[in-house]
Design a protein around this motif. Sequence first.
Motif, PDB file in Angstrom:
ATOM      1  N   SER A 285      24.790   8.453  -5.173  1.00 18.64           N
ATOM      2  CA  SER A 285      24.589   9.042  -6.503  1.00 18.64           C
ATOM      3  C   SER A 285      23.142   9.366  -6.830  1.00 18.64           C
ATOM      4  O   SER A 285      22.868  10.170  -7.723  1.00 18.64           O
ATOM      5  CB  SER A 285      25.148   8.097  -7.570  1.00 18.64           C
ATOM      6  N   ALA A 286      22.196   8.748  -6.133  1.00 23.76           N
ATOM      7  CA  ALA A 286      20.787   8.938  -6.473  1.00 23.76           C
ATOM      8  C   ALA A 286      20.311  10.331  -6.055  1.00 23.76           C
ATOM      9  O   ALA A 286      20.344  10.657  -4.861  1.00 23.76           O
ATOM     10  CB  ALA A 286      19.942   7.871  -5.801  1.00 23.76           C
ATOM     11  N   PRO A 287      19.856  11.157  -6.980  1.00 19.78           N
ATOM     12  CA  PRO A 287      19.445  12.520  -6.628  1.00 19.78           C
ATOM     13  C   PRO A 287      18.217  12.570  -5.744  1.00 19.78           C
ATOM     14  O   PRO A 287      18.002  13.556  -5.034  1.00 19.78           O
ATOM     15  CB  PRO A 287      19.172  13.171  -7.997  1.00 19.78           C
ATOM     16  N   GLU A 288      17.391  11.512  -5.765  1.00 18.00           N
ATOM     17  CA  GLU A 288      16.162  11.546  -4.973  1.00 18.00           C
ATOM     18  C   GLU A 288      16.390  11.177  -3.508  1.00 18.00           C
ATOM     19  O   GLU A 288      15.505  11.367  -2.670  1.00 18.00           O
ATOM     20  CB  GLU A 288      15.123  10.600  -5.573  1.00 18.00           C
ATOM     21  N   VAL A 289      17.556  10.643  -3.171  1.00 16.76           N
ATOM     22  CA  VAL A 289      17.821  10.203  -1.804  1.00 16.76           C
ATOM     23  C   VAL A 289      18.259  11.376  -0.938  1.00 16.76           C
ATOM     24  O   VAL A 289      19.090  12.193  -1.344  1.00 16.76           O
ATOM     25  CB  VAL A 289      18.902   9.095  -1.777  1.00 16.76           C
ATOM     26  N   GLY A 290      17.686  11.445   0.243  1.00 17.08           N
ATOM     27  CA  GLY A 290      18.034  12.495   1.188  1.00 17.08           C
ATOM     28  C   GLY A 290      17.672  12.067   2.593  1.00 17.08           C
ATOM     29  O   GLY A 290      17.390  10.886   2.857  1.00 17.08           O
ATOM     30  N   ALA A 291      17.641  13.029   3.500  1.00 16.31           N
ATOM     31  CA  ALA A 291      17.469  12.711   4.917  1.00 16.31           C
ATOM     32  C   ALA A 291      16.113  12.110   5.243  1.00 16.31           C
ATOM     33  O   ALA A 291      15.956  11.477   6.281  1.00 16.31           O
ATOM     34  CB  ALA A 291      17.685  13.975   5.748  1.00 16.31           C
ATOM     35  N   GLY A 292      15.129  12.297   4.367  1.00 14.81           N
ATOM     36  CA  GLY A 292      13.791  11.812   4.678  1.00 14.81           C
ATOM     37  C   GLY A 292      13.476  10.422   4.194  1.00 14.81           C
ATOM     38  O   GLY A 292      12.435   9.859   4.588  1.00 14.81           O
ATOM     39  N   ASN A 293      14.330   9.817   3.335  1.00 14.47           N
ATOM     40  CA  ASN A 293      13.924   8.543   2.742  1.00 14.47           C
ATOM     41  C   ASN A 293      15.027   7.499   2.647  1.00 14.47           C
ATOM     42  O   ASN A 293      14.955   6.595   1.808  1.00 14.47           O
ATOM     43  CB  ASN A 293      13.321   8.777   1.349  1.00 14.47           C
ATOM     44  N   VAL A 294      16.049   7.575   3.471  1.00 16.63           N
ATOM     45  CA  VAL A 294      17.118   6.568   3.417  1.00 16.63           C
ATOM     46  C   VAL A 294      16.572   5.194   3.774  1.00 16.63           C
ATOM     47  O   VAL A 294      16.837   4.198   3.080  1.00 16.63           O
ATOM     48  CB  VAL A 294      18.289   6.949   4.350  1.00 16.63           C
ATOM     49  N   LEU A 295      15.795   5.108   4.845  1.00 16.20           N
ATOM     50  CA  LEU A 295      15.277   3.809   5.267  1.00 16.20           C
ATOM     51  C   LEU A 295      14.359   3.218   4.198  1.00 16.20           C
ATOM     52  O   LEU A 295      14.498   2.040   3.831  1.00 16.20           O
ATOM     53  CB  LEU A 295      14.529   3.943   6.597  1.00 16.20           C
ATOM     54  N   THR A 296      13.413   3.989   3.698  1.00 16.55           N
ATOM     55  CA  THR A 296      12.486   3.455   2.696  1.00 16.55           C
ATOM     56  C   THR A 296      13.214   3.100   1.403  1.00 16.55           C
ATOM     57  O   THR A 296      12.850   2.137   0.724  1.00 16.55           O
ATOM     58  CB  THR A 296      11.360   4.459   2.413  1.00 16.55           C
ATOM     59  N   THR A 297      14.268   3.825   1.065  1.00 16.69           N
ATOM     60  CA  THR A 297      15.057   3.501  -0.128  1.00 16.69           C
ATOM     61  C   THR A 297      15.814   2.199   0.065  1.00 16.69           C
ATOM     62  O   THR A 297      15.883   1.361  -0.840  1.00 16.69           O
ATOM     63  CB  THR A 297      16.034   4.639  -0.456  1.00 16.69           C
ATOM     64  N   LEU A 298      16.390   2.004   1.250  1.00  8.98           N
ATOM     65  CA  LEU A 298      17.093   0.741   1.533  1.00  8.98           C
ATOM     66  C   LEU A 298      16.154  -0.448   1.385  1.00  8.98           C
ATOM     67  O   LEU A 298      16.518  -1.483   0.805  1.00  8.98           O
ATOM     68  CB  LEU A 298      17.660   0.773   2.954  1.00  8.98           C
ATOM     69  N   VAL A 299      14.940  -0.314   1.917  1.00 11.85           N
ATOM     70  CA  VAL A 299      13.979  -1.403   1.821  1.00 11.85           C
ATOM     71  C   VAL A 299      13.617  -1.651   0.355  1.00 11.85           C
ATOM     72  O   VAL A 299      13.545  -2.799  -0.096  1.00 11.85           O
ATOM     73  CB  VAL A 299      12.724  -1.084   2.652  1.00 11.85           C
ATOM     74  N   ALA A 300      13.424  -0.590  -0.403  1.00  6.75           N
ATOM     75  CA  ALA A 300      13.063  -0.727  -1.809  1.00  6.75           C
ATOM     76  C   ALA A 300      14.187  -1.361  -2.623  1.00  6.75           C
ATOM     77  O   ALA A 300      13.938  -2.096  -3.582  1.00  6.75           O
ATOM     78  CB  ALA A 300      12.694   0.638  -2.386  1.00  6.75           C
ATOM     79  N   LEU A 301      15.446  -1.085  -2.231  1.00  4.85           N
ATOM     80  CA  LEU A 301      16.586  -1.638  -2.961  1.00  4.85           C
ATOM     81  C   LEU A 301      16.785  -3.130  -2.694  1.00  4.85           C
ATOM     82  O   LEU A 301      17.511  -3.807  -3.432  1.00  4.85           O
ATOM     83  CB  LEU A 301      17.868  -0.884  -2.585  1.00  4.85           C
ATOM     84  N   GLY A 302      16.161  -3.616  -1.629  1.00  2.00           N
ATOM     85  CA  GLY A 302      16.257  -5.044  -1.348  1.00  2.00           C
ATOM     86  C   GLY A 302      17.617  -5.480  -0.834  1.00  2.00           C
ATOM     87  O   GLY A 302      18.085  -6.571  -1.168  1.00  2.00           O
ATOM     88  N   GLY A 303      18.233  -4.659  -0.005  1.00  2.00           N
ATOM     89  CA  GLY A 303      19.515  -5.043   0.581  1.00  2.00           C
ATOM     90  C   GLY A 303      19.326  -6.068   1.687  1.00  2.00           C
ATOM     91  O   GLY A 303      18.283  -6.728   1.777  1.00  2.00           O
ATOM     92  N   ASP A 304      20.324  -6.198   2.525  1.00  2.00           N
ATOM     93  CA  ASP A 304      20.262  -7.159   3.628  1.00  2.00           C
ATOM     94  C   ASP A 304      19.376  -6.579   4.730  1.00  2.00           C
ATOM     95  O   ASP A 304      19.833  -5.815   5.574  1.00  2.00           O
ATOM     96  CB  ASP A 304      21.671  -7.447   4.145  1.00  2.00           C
TER      97      ASP A 304
END
Length: 537
Positions: A12-31
């Motif tokens: 759902s996040a409009p800012e997420v795309g092919a260039g930032n999935v990894l950095t977004t996952l880290v920022a979200l604090g998942g496993d």
Amino acid sequence: MRATSIRARLASAPEVGAGNVLTTLVALGGDLDRPAFTFDTPVEDVSAWTALTVRVLDERVRARAAALHALGIGKRDPVAVTATAAADNILTFLALARLGAIPALINAKLAPEITALYVSRLGAVGVLADEARREALAPHGVHLLAPIEDLGQADPAAAPEPYRFHQGDPVAITHSSGTTGVPKAVLHSHSSLFAANKHRLRMPKAQGTDRILSALPAPHAATLIALNLVLASESRLLALSTQTGPSVVDAIEQWRPSGVLGFAATWSEMAKTDLRGRDLDSVALWWNTGDCAHEAHIRRLISLGYREVSTREGRVRKPGSAFIDGLGSSEMGHSHFYITHTTETDRYGRCIGKPHAFAEPVVLDPDGTELAPGEVGELGTKSPTLSLGYWNDSVTTYRTRVRGYFLTGDLVYRDEEGYFYHVDRLVDSVDLGDGKRLHTALSEERVLNACPDVADCTVVAVRTDSGVVTDVLLQLDAAGDPDANRDEAIRAALGPDVAATLREVVVVDEDRIPLGPTGKVRKVALREQYLKTLAAR
């Protein structure tokens, strides 16, 4: 954060795309300590076949980003990348994306002189290559940057903050198959290369996608889509550097994937491999992209493995796997069609299925007019997954567009139920006159169905002064008899119009068939060879 919450957030996040999935996952604090990627080569102190966790993956990417940043590489810099190992391709893509640069991934099987010409057309700031490719490219005058093997030695803490992507930003350049000459440079955006993944993340997680073996060429757009899907889905990925039939079978036995992702050439390679006594029971799903697969290859694969099915007694494990087929290309960004085959289904005839919800395909005549069901024409399609066009080549970009549709170069038709069928590439189809055409791909399909001991088939049709001449080149499976006479069966399969052009049927070795870097048959090169041979007679 739970996996389902992460999937929903990324979808759902409009800012997420092919260039930032990894950095977004880290920022979200998942496993961050869950296993994510496995490679068949070492990554610094992580040995081959050992999974990198999300935390380690991020660390290895930050190290590479730090090294590249120190070289002065920043946003919008096109950087060519060519390496044999899947790890070098994937980690370098992620590192360059972190900087907002534009990684231009080049298949390491592309000839050095073609690679050099391709790089010059890119206008790349330089080339990141492994040792073998540096040695091959050195005589061709390309600007080689630091050795790709050394990038991981930098300090991860020195990496700059991730680039802030916007949806239309360029995120990667991949290239076409190169079967007709110098490959075309296909430009993808942050949003286009993730649009299909957003669609999938809104759906239940498919069976066979928890543990995926990728037999795709690492520099291909399909690999970039797959790696982000796996990250966003909290699945696991094994990326192979070599995609031969034996290497894929060996990897399945060793790593035990639930799903295998590959091109049509992958399944052809496996058809030529002796599978007797091999343990492929872990596979529930075979997932094809690029060119559609042949029925004969699909049927062999779905007889293997196991999948879960719903019954009155609940979920049970049943012999036989599923095969998802479709049709895609680098320019399409993702397969625009899908059809699922199991041992219970029987819709073949080069059926590529129905369109995904994000695609709007049509069948067009040469003037761009939409054709009725049953009429063969060129496939045109609209989709948010489409590439932005061809890098530094606006002429080709606009020649492949009509009325807002991208022209794929494929000949297809659709039936009254909305299913699409692929018959050939436009450049490979031959006009026989009187409204009749020879479709090489469809002819190959029919030959494979008629000859069970033929693992693969290539139909070569050339136009001479005396008319069209066709040869059928056969590659046999492990049990095939090279001396058997298959001419009558093949003539019947081809039909009278095509059979009338047939010159010979011949069993050939693999080295007789010229292949492009992604494993596609270079039919243009075959036709040139045949025309020279015929002219010399």
